[in-house]
Design an enzyme around this catalytic site. Structure first.
Site, PDB file in Angstrom:
ATOM      1  N   CYS A 148       1.107  -7.358  -1.621  1.00 15.22           N
ATOM      2  CA  CYS A 148      -0.188  -6.748  -1.921  1.00 15.22           C
ATOM      3  C   CYS A 148      -0.747  -7.175  -3.274  1.00 15.22           C
ATOM      4  O   CYS A 148      -1.919  -7.500  -3.403  1.00 15.22           O
ATOM      5  CB  CYS A 148      -0.068  -5.228  -1.861  1.00 15.22           C
ATOM      6  SG  CYS A 148       0.816  -4.622  -0.416  1.00 15.22           S
ATOM      7  N   ASP A 156       4.374   0.890  -0.602  1.00 20.42           N
ATOM      8  CA  ASP A 156       4.619   1.885   0.436  1.00 20.42           C
ATOM      9  C   ASP A 156       5.311   1.258   1.635  1.00 20.42           C
ATOM     10  O   ASP A 156       6.234   1.830   2.217  1.00 20.42           O
ATOM     11  CB  ASP A 156       3.298   2.521   0.886  1.00 20.42           C
ATOM     12  CG  ASP A 156       2.613   3.282  -0.245  1.00 20.42           C
ATOM     13  OD1 ASP A 156       2.547   2.744  -1.358  1.00 20.42           O
ATOM     14  OD2 ASP A 156       2.153   4.400  -0.004  1.00 20.42           O
ATOM     15  N   ASP A 161      -1.651   0.569  -2.549  1.00 22.36           N
ATOM     16  CA  ASP A 161      -2.274   1.878  -2.401  1.00 22.36           C
ATOM     17  C   ASP A 161      -2.503   2.661  -3.691  1.00 22.36           C
ATOM     18  O   ASP A 161      -3.622   3.038  -4.013  1.00 22.36           O
ATOM     19  CB  ASP A 161      -1.426   2.749  -1.473  1.00 22.36           C
ATOM     20  CG  ASP A 161      -1.355   2.190  -0.067  1.00 22.36           C
ATOM     21  OD1 ASP A 161      -1.855   1.075   0.152  1.00 22.36           O
ATOM     22  OD2 ASP A 161      -0.786   2.863   0.809  1.00 22.36           O
ATOM     23  N   LYS A 162      -1.440   2.969  -4.428  1.00 22.98           N
ATOM     24  CA  LYS A 162      -1.569   3.907  -5.539  1.00 22.98           C
ATOM     25  C   LYS A 162      -2.134   3.253  -6.786  1.00 22.98           C
ATOM     26  O   LYS A 162      -2.522   3.956  -7.727  1.00 22.98           O
ATOM     27  CB  LYS A 162      -0.214   4.559  -5.855  1.00 22.98           C
ATOM     28  CG  LYS A 162       0.464   5.195  -4.649  1.00 22.98           C
ATOM     29  CD  LYS A 162      -0.457   6.099  -3.858  1.00 22.98           C
ATOM     30  CE  LYS A 162       0.147   6.516  -2.536  1.00 22.98           C
ATOM     31  NZ  LYS A 162       0.328   5.415  -1.559  1.00 22.98           N
ATOM     32  N   CYS A 205      -2.313  -4.609   2.706  1.00 22.63           N
ATOM     33  CA  CYS A 205      -2.169  -4.423   4.160  1.00 22.63           C
ATOM     34  C   CYS A 205      -3.516  -4.470   4.871  1.00 22.63           C
ATOM     35  O   CYS A 205      -4.483  -3.836   4.448  1.00 22.63           O
ATOM     36  CB  CYS A 205      -1.442  -3.129   4.458  1.00 22.63           C
ATOM     37  SG  CYS A 205       0.246  -3.099   3.815  1.00 22.63           S
ATOM     38  N   SER A 233       0.609   7.195   6.279  1.00 17.50           N
ATOM     39  CA  SER A 233       0.036   5.909   5.903  1.00 17.50           C
ATOM     40  C   SER A 233      -1.353   5.793   6.500  1.00 17.50           C
ATOM     41  O   SER A 233      -1.656   6.392   7.538  1.00 17.50           O
ATOM     42  CB  SER A 233       0.929   4.786   6.430  1.00 17.50           C
ATOM     43  OG  SER A 233       0.245   3.554   6.407  1.00 17.50           O
TER      44      SER A 233
END
Length: 574
Positions: A64, A96, A138-139, A209, A485
């Site tokens: 990512c 993740d 993500d985070k 993703c 998710s």
């Protein structure tokens, strides 16, 4: 000339854009700091310019963020070309997808706070005049936004871009299909060789993703809310255009500095409403609820879970993206990018075009330059949405007094009633699913996985993917005080609050109790009376914390409810 520049730096160079960094670089008393900067190659001329922090979440543990090191080089080129001096620093990032289904997944949500803290610390420690945050997984997206909001200095966010889809037997696939294939192989629906084939091709290179999972959802949010320049996020990670985008963002940073436009000028209530609408319209991740609540709390904007339900109910689903739809995220770029989505919602009167963005122009002004690709199918016309309301649904009831979150993006059933199958950990649930011990009609309950109980509120893609892969996606429901998710699909209810570890009603549920999920009426209930629940609350004892020391222990002790964004509370001063 060099000596003259040195004298300017020593005495204070008068550069009006160095409102903050002059504390570090200017005057006789800062000679020690300048000497240390010069040890690593910075010159007097460099130090006389505004200092721009480049907050890079590059890491060599996932695809990512893997392209961000090269992207930072281009960002810095843009900063220098526009008259600034970039200084790059790193923070952390937890994948993740890689940690999914393990104890390591508990680190994911916790990392959001550490990312925010580290950006804030660097900004306060080095007095950067502005910051560009490079994000992907993500985070890192909400974590960066939270850190920038705390500092409230001119800053912007650049998203590294989506991964390209993999190709398996003529079909485009993403990481979602790997997790579903695990369940399919466990159920005997595909062979071990087929699982390996899918594993080998699903992730063909760098990038986040590749569906409207959490990373791409939050990247969309950042453009709608105004912290990222419109038209930058959807460019895929490996597309040569991404380097041009990076240079442009570096140059834009200096214009942002001249205008002294700060995050709190941008993050208005109207901007948050626009962001929520973007999640609904794109079938985005339920994690956006958690992250937008957290970001709103950083800037004092009142926002609660009911706002997501209200806005989603009035926002049609326009964008046909995985996991609920047909297309991978790169198709948004091919269709003309996020500006086309913004224009759709503006044309439908669903968002406020007057909100300001980091370019200094309004959202409507930015979207006026949208160029839609003729014949594209991923972003539907205003008159022909996929469905009349968005995917985010907030449920309440005797199982979730503070609320719970579901994503109803496509053809999910709206009503399910069945017996509870109760598990106190994700691992126990996964074992039951893969061993065929979960049956059609069951309501799988995973508890003690919330913000405090986990700690860290793990995502359940391994379990939900296994349920779908086993052919139970249309007949089994799942609810948890943990998270899902963005790649999750099916009737899955997360963020149940208050969580079991706080004595929430979820802790009272036993195997066989009948649970009713009623999407249309926004209800989540168990067939226990109020008296039974009150009696349980009086006799319930909190389990021993799974961690009492270190970062996990501190997080568990300080974290708020999911209904408040799972942010960390600051203890009151004695």
């Amino acid at each position: 000339m060099e000596g003259e520049q040195h004298m300017l730096t020593s005495a204070g160079n008068g550069n009006s854009l160095k409102k903050r960094s002059s504390v570090i670089t200017d005057g006789r008393n800062r000679a020690g700091a300048r000497a240390m900067f010069k040890a690593i190659g910075f010159t007097d001329q460099d130090l006389a310019r505004p200092i721009i922090g480049i907050a890079n979440t590059w890491i060599e543990t996932m695809p990512c963020n893997f392209n961000l090191r090269e992207l930072a080089v281009k960002v810095k080129e843009g900063v220098r070309a526009a008259g600034g001096t970039p200084m790059e620093f790193n923070t952390v990032a937890i994948s993740d997808g890689i940690t999914m289904g393990t104890e390591g997944m508990k680190a994911s949500l916790i990392s959001r706070e550490i990312i925010a803290d580290s950006i804030e610390l660097m900004g306060r420690g080095y007095f950067f005049d502005g910051i560009i945050a490079l994000v992907a997984c993500d985070k890192t997206v909400p974590g960066a936004a939270m850190g920038l909001a705390r500092l409230n200095i001119p800053s912007l966010i650049l998203y590294g871009g989506s991964i390209m889809p993999g190709l398996w037997r003529g079909r485009e696939i993403t990481i979602q299909h790997v997790f579903e294939a695990i369940g399919a192989q466990a159920a005997g629906r595909i062979s071990a060789e087929e699982l390996l084939e899918i594993e080998n091709v699903a992730c063909p290179g760098p990038g986040a993703c590749g569906g409207q999972y959490t990373a791409n959802t939050m990247a969309t949010v950042m453009e709608f809310i105004g912290l990222a320049p419109l038209g930058t996020a959807a460019v895929p990670a490996v597309d040569p255009q991404k380097e041009d985008v990076a240079v442009r963002c570096g140059k834009l940073m200096m214009d942002l500095l001249r205008r002294d436009l700060k995050p709190r000028d941008i993050l208005t209530r109207q901007a948050f409403d626009n962001a929520i609408a973007s999640v609904a319209a794109t079938g985005g991740s339920t994690n956006a609820v958690l992250h937008l609540l957290a970001l709103a709390s950083e800037v004092g904007v009142p926002l609660d879970m009911e706002d997501f339900d209200r806005i989603s109910a009035n926002t049609p689903l326009y964008v046909d993206l995985m996991p609920g739809g047909r297309f991978s995220a790169v198709e948004v770029h091919r269709a003309g990018g996020i500006p086309v989505i913004v224009k759709r919602l503006l044309d439908a009167g669903l968002i406020d075009g007057g909100t300001i963005t980091v370019t200094g122009r309004t959202l409507a002004e930015e979207a006026s330059e949208a160029r839609e690709t003729p014949g594209q199918e991923v972003i539907r016309p205003v008159a022909n949405p996929i469905k009349s309301s968005g995917g985010l649904v907030i449920l309440k009831g005797n199982l979730a007094p503070e609320g719970a979150v579901a994503k109803i993006a496509g053809h999910e059933r709206h009503y399910h009633q069945g017996p509870a199958r109760v598990f106190d950990s994700e691992e126990a649930t996964m074992q039951a699913v893969t061993e065929g011990k979960v049956q059609a009609g069951d309501v799988v309950v995973i508890r003690y996985e919330g913000p405090r109980g986990g700690p860290g509120m793990r995502e359940m893609l391994g379990v939900t993917g296994a349920i779908v892969g086993a052919g139970l996606g249309d007949s089994v429901a799942l609810l948890t005080d943990g998270r899902f998710s963005g790649a999750t699909r099916g009737l899955m209810i997360g963020h149940v609050a208050p969580e079991a570890a706080r004595g929430g009603p979820l802790a009272a549920v036993k195997d066989g109790d009948i649970i009713t999920i009623d999407i249309d009426n926004r209800r989540l209930d168990v067939d226990l009376t109020q008296e039974e629940l009150e009696l349980f609350a009086k006799t319930w004892h909190a389990p021993q914390p799974r961690y009492t020391t270190g970062v996990f222990g501190r997080y568990a002790a300080l974290v708020s409810s999911a209904s408040e964004g799972a942010t960390l509370r600051t203890p009151a001063y004695e």
